[in-house]
Write an enzyme that holds these catalytic residues in place. Structure first.
Site, PDB file in Angstrom:
ATOM      1  CG  ASP A 136      -1.868  -1.139   1.262  1.00 20.43           C
ATOM      2  OD1 ASP A 136      -2.214  -1.630   0.174  1.00 20.43           O
ATOM      3  OD2 ASP A 136      -2.263  -1.549   2.375  1.00 20.43           O
TER       4      ASP A 136
HETATM    5  N1  URA Z   1      -1.078  -6.023   3.747  1.00 22.98           N
HETATM    6  C1  URA Z   1      -1.612  -4.783   3.785  1.00 22.98           C
HETATM    7  O1  URA Z   1      -2.661  -4.587   4.364  1.00 22.98           O
HETATM    8  N2  URA Z   1      -0.961  -3.798   3.175  1.00 22.98           N
HETATM    9  C2  URA Z   1       0.234  -3.955   2.552  1.00 22.98           C
HETATM   10  O2  URA Z   1       0.796  -2.989   2.031  1.00 22.98           O
HETATM   11  C3  URA Z   1       0.786  -5.237   2.536  1.00 22.98           C
HETATM   12  C4  URA Z   1       0.110  -6.251   3.146  1.00 22.98           C
END
Ligand code: URA
Length: 270
Positions: A136
């Protein structure tokens, strides 16, 4: 504008010419992509160079970026012969918070591809780099890049089960009941999660190791057990741990890719 057709563009181009240009064995390979994976120039630059008439295949100017190319073709860019033999590389990058792991960036926040290119030496600028999976925008930590699409598939395929270790700072103070639920599997809207390793690092920091990679999985799992994520960081993928400063990268050795990530690198095999 969005493309309506689902037919790959290399196949459309091959059909326009009849079957003649389709590589033996049916491998989907086209000129701009082959130049990007071989490190001659990234795909977008290759497409522009081809359209501008700067690229020849077997002595003929080729203006179709999606023209199929097979082994044994002699390719020249600006008159200079280029080898399409590709050497697979895997890069470990320390993603900072902020950039998106997307090629497109409608909000103008910056992409990890731009951040990576900003620190790459000249010798690695010519490659097309693919991110292996997603993080993310606000997640920091280990993100792998490669010029080898087979490694992307290996790293992201659900059946590979490569462990990914995260540390999440969370709201509240997770207790043993919450940790046990994370270990055994949490019911999310897309099904039960696989068994995971979970332990407390600090009163409000959970170390979670997953062997799958669903969308926003860590955030959804922790929210489901009552501890929404405040910050998220990825420390390791397989047996490869993050060991460079934020915003920096390094090239993984072939042994690290084989032993740490379960993928055997073969010269010229991309
Ligand atoms: N899980 C998440 O919620 N976000 C990420 O960036 C990676 C794994």
């Amino acid at each position: 504008m969005a493309r309506r057709s689902k037919t790959p563009r290399w196949l459309e181009a091959a059909r326009r010419r009849g079957t003649e240009g389709v590589p033996e064995g049916g491998r989907a390979d086209w000129l701009a992509r082959a130049l990007g994976r071989a490190g001659v120039m990234p795909r977008a630059s290759a497409e522009a160079a081809i359209r501008a008439g700067r690229v020849e295949v077997d002595g003929q100017v080729e203006v179709e970026p999606f023209a199929p190319v097979g082994p044994g073709r002699v390719v020249r860019v600006d008159g200079r012969e280029c080898s399409l033999d590709a050497r697979p590389w895997v890069l470990l990058f320390h993603k900072p918070a902020g950039p998106v792991v997307h090629g497109s960036d409608p909000e103008g926040v910056g992409t990890v591809f731009e951040r990576l290119r900003a620190v790459l030496p000249e010798s690695l600028q010519g490659y097309e780099w693919y991110a292996v999976g997603r993080l993310d925008r606000d997640t920091t930590g280990l993100l792998l890049f490669t010029n080898d699409e087979r490694f992307v598939r290996h790293g992201t395929a659900p059946e590979t089960h490569l462990p990914k270790r995260y540390v999440a700072r969370v709201e509240g103070r997770p207790g043993e009941v919450a940790l046990q639920r994370l270990r055994e599997g949490v019911a999310l809207e897309d099904g039960l999660t696989r068994p995971a390793e979970a332990r407390l690092r600090e009163v409000d920091a959970v170390e979670l190791t997953l062997t799958e990679g669903r969308h926003h999985q860590v955030k959804r799992m922790l929210a489901a057990v009552g501890h929404p994520v405040v910050t998220l960081h990825r420390e390791a993928v397989g047996r490869v741990a993050l060991d460079v400063a934020e915003g920096a990268f390094r090239v993984l050795r072939d042994e690290e890719v084989a032993e740490g990530l379960g993928f055997r690198v073969e010269q010229g095999s991309v």
